[in-house]
Design a protein around this motif. Structure first.
Motif, PDB file in Angstrom:
ATOM      1  N   THR A   1      -6.543  -2.855   3.806  1.00 42.66           N
ATOM      2  CA  THR A   1      -6.563  -3.801   2.689  1.00 42.66           C
ATOM      3  C   THR A   1      -7.407  -4.999   3.086  1.00 42.66           C
ATOM      4  O   THR A   1      -7.539  -5.307   4.282  1.00 42.66           O
ATOM      5  CB  THR A   1      -5.131  -4.252   2.317  1.00 42.66           C
ATOM      6  OG1 THR A   1      -5.203  -5.068   1.155  1.00 42.66           O
ATOM      7  CG2 THR A   1      -4.472  -5.035   3.436  1.00 42.66           C
TER       8      THR A   1
ATOM      9  N   LEU B   1       0.839  -1.196   0.000  1.00 43.87           N
ATOM     10  CA  LEU B   1       0.000   0.000   0.000  1.00 43.87           C
ATOM     11  C   LEU B   1       0.874   1.245   0.000  1.00 43.87           C
ATOM     12  O   LEU B   1       2.096   1.160   0.212  1.00 43.87           O
ATOM     13  CB  LEU B   1      -0.902  -0.002   1.244  1.00 43.87           C
ATOM     14  CG  LEU B   1      -1.696  -1.304   1.474  1.00 43.87           C
ATOM     15  CD1 LEU B   1      -2.350  -1.275   2.845  1.00 43.87           C
ATOM     16  CD2 LEU B   1      -2.743  -1.487   0.389  1.00 43.87           C
TER      17      LEU B   1
ATOM     18  N   VAL C   1      -4.259   3.049   6.529  1.00 44.63           N
ATOM     19  CA  VAL C   1      -4.430   2.370   5.245  1.00 44.63           C
ATOM     20  C   VAL C   1      -5.050   1.008   5.523  1.00 44.63           C
ATOM     21  O   VAL C   1      -4.782   0.394   6.562  1.00 44.63           O
ATOM     22  CB  VAL C   1      -3.094   2.203   4.485  1.00 44.63           C
ATOM     23  CG1 VAL C   1      -2.586   3.538   4.010  1.00 44.63           C
ATOM     24  CG2 VAL C   1      -2.047   1.532   5.363  1.00 44.63           C
TER      25      VAL C   1
ATOM     26  N   THR D   1      -1.869   8.409   9.308  1.00 49.79           N
ATOM     27  CA  THR D   1      -2.651   7.966   8.161  1.00 49.79           C
ATOM     28  C   THR D   1      -3.004   6.494   8.339  1.00 49.79           C
ATOM     29  O   THR D   1      -2.138   5.694   8.710  1.00 49.79           O
ATOM     30  CB  THR D   1      -1.841   8.148   6.856  1.00 49.79           C
ATOM     31  OG1 THR D   1      -1.623   9.535   6.650  1.00 49.79           O
ATOM     32  CG2 THR D   1      -2.594   7.582   5.665  1.00 49.79           C
TER      33      THR D   1
ATOM     34  N   ALA E   1       1.071   5.309   1.581  1.00 40.58           N
ATOM     35  CA  ALA E   1       0.493   6.220   2.580  1.00 40.58           C
ATOM     36  C   ALA E   1       1.192   7.570   2.524  1.00 40.58           C
ATOM     37  O   ALA E   1       2.423   7.630   2.444  1.00 40.58           O
ATOM     38  CB  ALA E   1       0.632   5.626   3.973  1.00 40.58           C
TER      39      ALA E   1
END
Lengths: 388, 320
Positions: free
Chosen positions: A149, A134, A147, A145, A136
């Motif tokens: 999945t 990912l 993230v 932040t 960020a």
């Protein structure tokens, strides 16, 4: 936000002349720190970097701080409910949520790569199975932040540990980028026995340590050093050249010959010098005693009941946040310590906890593993009372 | 501003590099002396040497030796400068600890390299990365680098605490070393040409004792040219290095660092064979954790702060 030296100075000069003004600032010795004239000004391009980070048990163990493997920055969710990595169901969809921090006050960590992987439950596992990669953009501290999945667990039943690793090309501290989430819940009555697999990080033997042995012949010293001196000396001897040649031909020939002879002598003498120095070093024992090394196959395990209380800034009290907490109930790991045999890939140890028979709060046990003296991983086991 | 000094805990030669440069000076002088002698011998081939002639010959040998000794100094210094650091395996480490000394070795090269120098130590001195190489702080301080060494542990000269010396290279040192070497060689060649031109102008190049005098003039010109060229090249290199230093940090604001600041430093782990100790050189990235007089603070408090910043629960830099 990054603050440049230019931005610190307003007015006509900055607005109209830009970089020329900056050059003038440098020449006229403008202080280059917010504190004014410093004792030592640490260069900004080295000390002002982003630092994407995560709760890293490996960093904390290196700093001799207690850890939990119930990573506060990593959550595995199913239907919005947090799950334990050990107890996941095969062939089922989960959401992995990762919170990425940035300890820098003035540089955002844009483009931080977040690798999400699973490892077999236990400690020391080296086989990493990618789940997702990912990206960020992490603002300056205290911004974070998240993230997420999706992950579908393998169809074959198993037990898992989630590993997060951050990568940033301009990272201020590369030591705080790896964190694990490795948890288990078990309901039990006294006594409790839980198997934990410890993987050997070096099943093919301890990695060789490359050290010392020199000095050795370094040809560049000869070609760039002695050869140059020889060329100058050779040029000075141009009288010995054929008188039929012009002066410049003789000087050039002398320089070339001097270079070649000097290089040849230099190669031999530097080689002999290095050989003598190595012999003398060995003979005189001009070496500090080698540091006592912990065998790389030695595994040491400790158990505690530390729990991390998450907070940030001034309310994050470092004294209490990292206060050791001994195991709340009698707990031990067997065998401990132990040495991996050559070619042994893993060993199953047992966490033995004498849980109270009476109802009451859960017991949390962190099993922290070091192999060869360095952190190898660990698990956090929550034992609830009343099970069988 | 002075740089930070460390002293060996036990054995170790802090000035090993100087000994090597002296070797280059003596080697260059020997080559020059031999060249001067052979040159003078060719000039007087077969003829009787008068006391004056002997004196001139001695002068030729002496000045040629001096000239090539000077070139040997600048060339040897440059060769040694770029061949003194031996990288370890693993090559990059991250350390945390207390700044026992912060300094900059300001001054004119080659006596001052203008590097930023720090002594990292204190109770909190810890290896943060890598964690997969079975390294300890002790090993970081005294393991010999491959093909290098020996390396001996050091202590901060002022606080007497165990330390890991760490540096950021200034371009000034690098550029001045190269400039000095090129300048001294060019100066020696230029001096020889100028000396020869002077001989031709005076018309003494081919006449008996005149040839010896001419050689003496050339030898003196070589020595003067080597010294002047070396110093000029060194100065030009230093100026170029200063500009490069400023350009490399052109758009940035630095941070004032004093002793007593907690920091993490990442960079190349090397053995400095010129001083026989290990260090981080260059520091590639750094974090100021806090300036809290950590030299006298307990390791526990400082270690907790390093940990809090490490996991992003506290920001880097001084608290406003």
């Amino acid at each position: 936000m990054a603050v440049t030296a230019l931005e610190h100075r307003g007015g006509f000069c900055k607005q109209k002349l830009g970089r020329l003004c900056r050059i003038w600032d440098i020449i006229t010795r403008e202080p280059k720190t917010p504190e004014g004239d410093p004792c030592v000004r640490f260069p900004g391009h080295i000390i002002r970097k982003p630092d994407p980070c995560i709760y890293s048990q490996f960093l904390l163990m290196q700093l001799k701080r207690p850890v939990t493997w119930d990573n506060p920055d990593v959550r595995i969710l199913r239907g919005g409910v947090e799950q334990n990595t050990y107890n996941l169901t095969a062939g089922t969809d989960y959401t992995i949520d990762v919170t990425v921090h940035n300890s820098s006050r003035d540089k955002s960590a844009d483009g931080t790569v977040v690798h999400v992987r699973w490892i077999e439950f236990g400690a020391g596992g080296q086989t990493r199975n990618p789940i997702a990669t990912l990206s960020a953009d992490v603002p300056i501290w205290p911004g974070t932040t998240s993230v997420t999945t999706n992950w579908r667990t393998p169809d074959t039943p198993g037990h898992y540990c989630i590993e997060i690793e951050l990568v940033h090309p301009n990272d201020a501290n590369p030591a705080n980028n790896r964190g694990w989430n490795n948890t288990q819940v078990h309901a039990a009555n006294s006594p409790v026995t839980r198997p934990i697999r410890i993987f050997n990080r070096y099943p093919k033997g301890c990695p060789p340590i490359k050290e010392g042995g020199g000095p050795y012949l370094r040809p560049e010293r000869v070609f760039l050093g002695w050869g140059v001196l020889g060329a100058l000396a050779g040029a000075y001897l141009h009288h010995y050249g054929p008188q039929t040649w012009g002066v410049f031909e003789r000087v050039a020939a002398g320089a070339l010959l001097g270079y070649v002879i000097s290089v040849a002598i230099g190669l031999v003498s530097e080689w002999v010098y290095a050989w003598i120095k190595r012999r003398r070093k060995d003979r005189d024992g001009k070496r500090p005693p080698e540091p006592e090394r912990i065998p790389c196959h030695l595994v040491e395990i400790d158990v505690d009941s530390y729990e991390f209380t998450d907070d940030v800034g001034k309310t994050f009290d470092t004294d209490t946040a990292f206060d050791d907490k001994a195991a709340v109930w009698p707990a031990r790991v067997e065998p401990n310590p132990f040495m991996f045999a050559d070619d042994e890939v893993y060993r199953d140890v047992e966490l033995l906890v004498d849980a109270p028979d009476t109802p009451g709060p859960d017991g949390v046990f962190n099993v922290n593993v070091r192999q060869g003296g360095v952190p190898a991983g660990g698990v956090t086991v929550r034992i609830t009372r009343g099970g069988t | 501003m002075a740089g930070c000094t460390v002293v060996h805990e036990g054995p170790g030669d802090k000035d090993a590099g100087e000994g090597r440069v002296i070797g280059w000076v003596l080697g260059g002088a020997a080559l020059g002396g031999i060249a001067g002698y052979l040159s003078a011998a060719a000039a007087v081939a077969g003829a009787a040497v008068t006391p004056l002639g002997a004196l001139i010959i001695a002068g030729i040998i002496g000045f040629t030796a001096l000239g090539l000794g000077i070139v040997g100094f600048f060339v040897g210094f440059a060769v040694n400068w770029f061949d003194r650091l031996f990288a370890h395996t693993p090559s990059t480490i991250t350390m945390a600890g207390c700044i026992l000394c912060a300094g900059k070795n300001t001054g004119f090269p080659p006596w001052n390299d203008n590097d930023w120098t720090f002594n990292l130590g204190g109770e909190t001195l810890a290896l943060l990365a890598p964690t997969d190489a079975s390294l300890t702080v002790d090993e970081i301080r005294n393991r010999d680098a491959p093909e290098g060494g020996p390396a001996f542990p050091v202590i901060d000269a002022s606080s007497r605490q165990a330390a890991l010396h760490s540096e950021i290279s200034s371009h000034i040192g690098d550029y001045a070393a190269v400039g000095g070497a090129i300048g001294s060689v060019a100066g020696a060649i230029g001096g020889a040409l100028a000396g020869a031109a002077l001989c031709v102008a005076l018309g003494i190049a081919t006449f008996g004792i005149g040839a010896l005098v001419c050689l003496l003039i050339v030898a003196i010109a070589i020595a003067v040219g080597a010294a002047a060229g070396g110093l000029l090249g060194d100065a030009i290199g230093a100026a170029a290095g200063w500009i490069a230093d400023e350009l490399s940090d052109f758009d940035e604001q630095g941070e004032a660092i004093t002793r007593g600041c907690l920091m993490t430093l990442s960079g190349r782990w090397v053995t400095d064979s010129s001083h026989q100790w290990n260090e981080i050189h260059d520091i590639e990235s750094a974090q100021l954790i806090e300036c809290n007089e950590c030299i006298d603070a307990t390791g526990k408090a400082s270690g907790g702060l390093i940990a809090a910043v490490g996991i992003g629960r506290h920001p880097t830099g001084r608290d406003p």
